[in-house]
Design a protein around this motif. Structure first.
Motif, PDB file in Angstrom:
ATOM      1  N   ARG A   1       1.069  -1.552  -0.202  1.00 33.24           N
ATOM      2  CA  ARG A   1       0.534  -0.053   0.171  1.00 33.24           C
ATOM      3  C   ARG A   1       0.745   1.242   0.393  1.00 33.24           C
ATOM      4  O   ARG A   1       0.626   2.535  -0.724  1.00 33.24           O
ATOM      5  CB  ARG A   1      -0.906   0.489   0.596  1.00 33.24           C
ATOM      6  N   TYR A   2       1.678   1.482   0.348  1.00 34.96           N
ATOM      7  CA  TYR A   2       3.214   2.332   0.832  1.00 34.96           C
ATOM      8  C   TYR A   2       4.164   2.510   0.675  1.00 34.96           C
ATOM      9  O   TYR A   2       4.827   0.715   0.622  1.00 34.96           O
ATOM     10  CB  TYR A   2       2.906   2.567   2.523  1.00 34.96           C
ATOM     11  N   PRO A   3       4.676   3.125  -0.080  1.00 34.57           N
ATOM     12  CA  PRO A   3       6.343   2.888  -0.777  1.00 34.57           C
ATOM     13  C   PRO A   3       7.660   2.628   0.470  1.00 34.57           C
ATOM     14  O   PRO A   3       7.103   3.053   1.120  1.00 34.57           O
ATOM     15  CB  PRO A   3       6.541   3.862  -2.572  1.00 34.57           C
ATOM     16  N   ALA A   4       8.492   1.957   0.079  1.00 39.13           N
ATOM     17  CA  ALA A   4       9.446   1.839   0.475  1.00 39.13           C
ATOM     18  C   ALA A   4      10.023   3.675   1.460  1.00 39.13           C
ATOM     19  O   ALA A   4       9.507   4.656   0.316  1.00 39.13           O
ATOM     20  CB  ALA A   4      10.732   1.455   0.648  1.00 39.13           C
ATOM     21  N   PRO A   5       9.959   4.277   2.531  1.00 41.06           N
ATOM     22  CA  PRO A   5      10.396   5.490   2.480  1.00 41.06           C
ATOM     23  C   PRO A   5      11.734   6.034   1.825  1.00 41.06           C
ATOM     24  O   PRO A   5      12.530   4.363   1.671  1.00 41.06           O
ATOM     25  CB  PRO A   5      10.863   6.334   3.811  1.00 41.06           C
ATOM     26  N   ASP A   6      12.475   7.260   1.440  1.00 41.62           N
ATOM     27  CA  ASP A   6      13.662   7.795   0.301  1.00 41.62           C
ATOM     28  C   ASP A   6      14.971   7.704   1.079  1.00 41.62           C
ATOM     29  O   ASP A   6      15.587   7.260   1.315  1.00 41.62           O
ATOM     30  CB  ASP A   6      13.816   8.953  -0.059  1.00 41.62           C
TER      31      ASP A   6
ATOM     32  N   LEU B   1      14.092  -3.716   2.499  1.00 43.14           N
ATOM     33  CA  LEU B   1      12.675  -3.018   2.157  1.00 43.14           C
ATOM     34  C   LEU B   1      12.072  -1.937   0.521  1.00 43.14           C
ATOM     35  O   LEU B   1      11.722  -1.560   0.154  1.00 43.14           O
ATOM     36  CB  LEU B   1      12.114  -2.122   3.398  1.00 43.14           C
ATOM     37  N   GLY B   2      13.919  -1.692   0.554  1.00 40.78           N
ATOM     38  CA  GLY B   2      14.934  -0.916  -0.500  1.00 40.78           C
ATOM     39  C   GLY B   2      14.416   0.538   0.128  1.00 40.78           C
ATOM     40  O   GLY B   2      14.020   1.611  -0.980  1.00 40.78           O
ATOM     41  N   VAL B   3      14.677   0.773   1.017  1.00 42.59           N
ATOM     42  CA  VAL B   3      14.602   2.281   1.226  1.00 42.59           C
ATOM     43  C   VAL B   3      15.893   2.944   0.298  1.00 42.59           C
ATOM     44  O   VAL B   3      16.735   1.862   0.177  1.00 42.59           O
ATOM     45  CB  VAL B   3      14.996   1.652   2.472  1.00 42.59           C
ATOM     46  N   ALA B   4      15.722   3.605   0.161  1.00 42.64           N
ATOM     47  CA  ALA B   4      17.104   4.477  -0.727  1.00 42.64           C
ATOM     48  C   ALA B   4      18.334   5.231  -0.191  1.00 42.64           C
ATOM     49  O   ALA B   4      18.864   4.939  -0.293  1.00 42.64           O
ATOM     50  CB  ALA B   4      16.697   5.715  -1.438  1.00 42.64           C
ATOM     51  N   GLU B   5      18.412   5.533   1.347  1.00 38.31           N
ATOM     52  CA  GLU B   5      18.968   5.876   1.657  1.00 38.31           C
ATOM     53  C   GLU B   5      18.849   6.127   3.168  1.00 38.31           C
ATOM     54  O   GLU B   5      18.118   6.050   3.729  1.00 38.31           O
ATOM     55  CB  GLU B   5      19.988   7.590   1.432  1.00 38.31           C
ATOM     56  N   TYR B   6      20.073   5.202   4.204  1.00 41.57           N
ATOM     57  CA  TYR B   6      19.697   4.971   5.799  1.00 41.57           C
ATOM     58  C   TYR B   6      20.913   5.736   6.263  1.00 41.57           C
ATOM     59  O   TYR B   6      22.021   5.193   6.101  1.00 41.57           O
ATOM     60  CB  TYR B   6      19.866   3.785   6.340  1.00 41.57           C
TER      61      TYR B   6
END
Length: 104
Positions: A5-10, A34-39
């Motif tokens: 329902r919700y995309p992973a956060p950037d 999860l495919g978060v862009a940056e951590y």
């Protein structure tokens, strides 16, 4: 989080006072999946920011944000150090001055 329902956060930021190893290991792996862009992990004790760009279910250390182009981790680390010595509004003013200098 329902990723259907919700995309992973950037960007995900963890504040690590006592959880540094968990944040750098288990949580980083989770965010890779999860495919978060940056951590980012904020190491409170050492006033350090450990940042990763995530792609292809893996990650690599970065010194400048790719999600927030032009934002260097060194600037954030200096702001973190300053926040231990001066009040938050002075730190905010210093941060703004850093970005204004970059624009000129």
């Amino acid at each position: 989080m329902n990723l259907d329902r919700y995309p992973a956060p950037d960007l995900v930021i963890e504040i690590a006072k006592t959880s540094l190893l968990d944040d750098l290991g288990t949580k980083r792996s989770l965010y890779e999946e999860l495919g978060v862009a940056e951590y980012w992990v904020v190491d409170v004790q050492n006033a350090q920011i450990i940042a990763y760009a995530i792609a292809d279910q893996g990650s690599k250390r970065i010194q400048e944000s790719q999600v927030l182009p032009g934002l260097a981790m060194s600037i954030l680390e200096e702001a973190l150090r300053r926040s231990r010595e001066i009040n938050q509004s002075e730190v905010g003013a210093w941060l703004l001055s850093q970005f204004q200098q970059k624009e000129n």
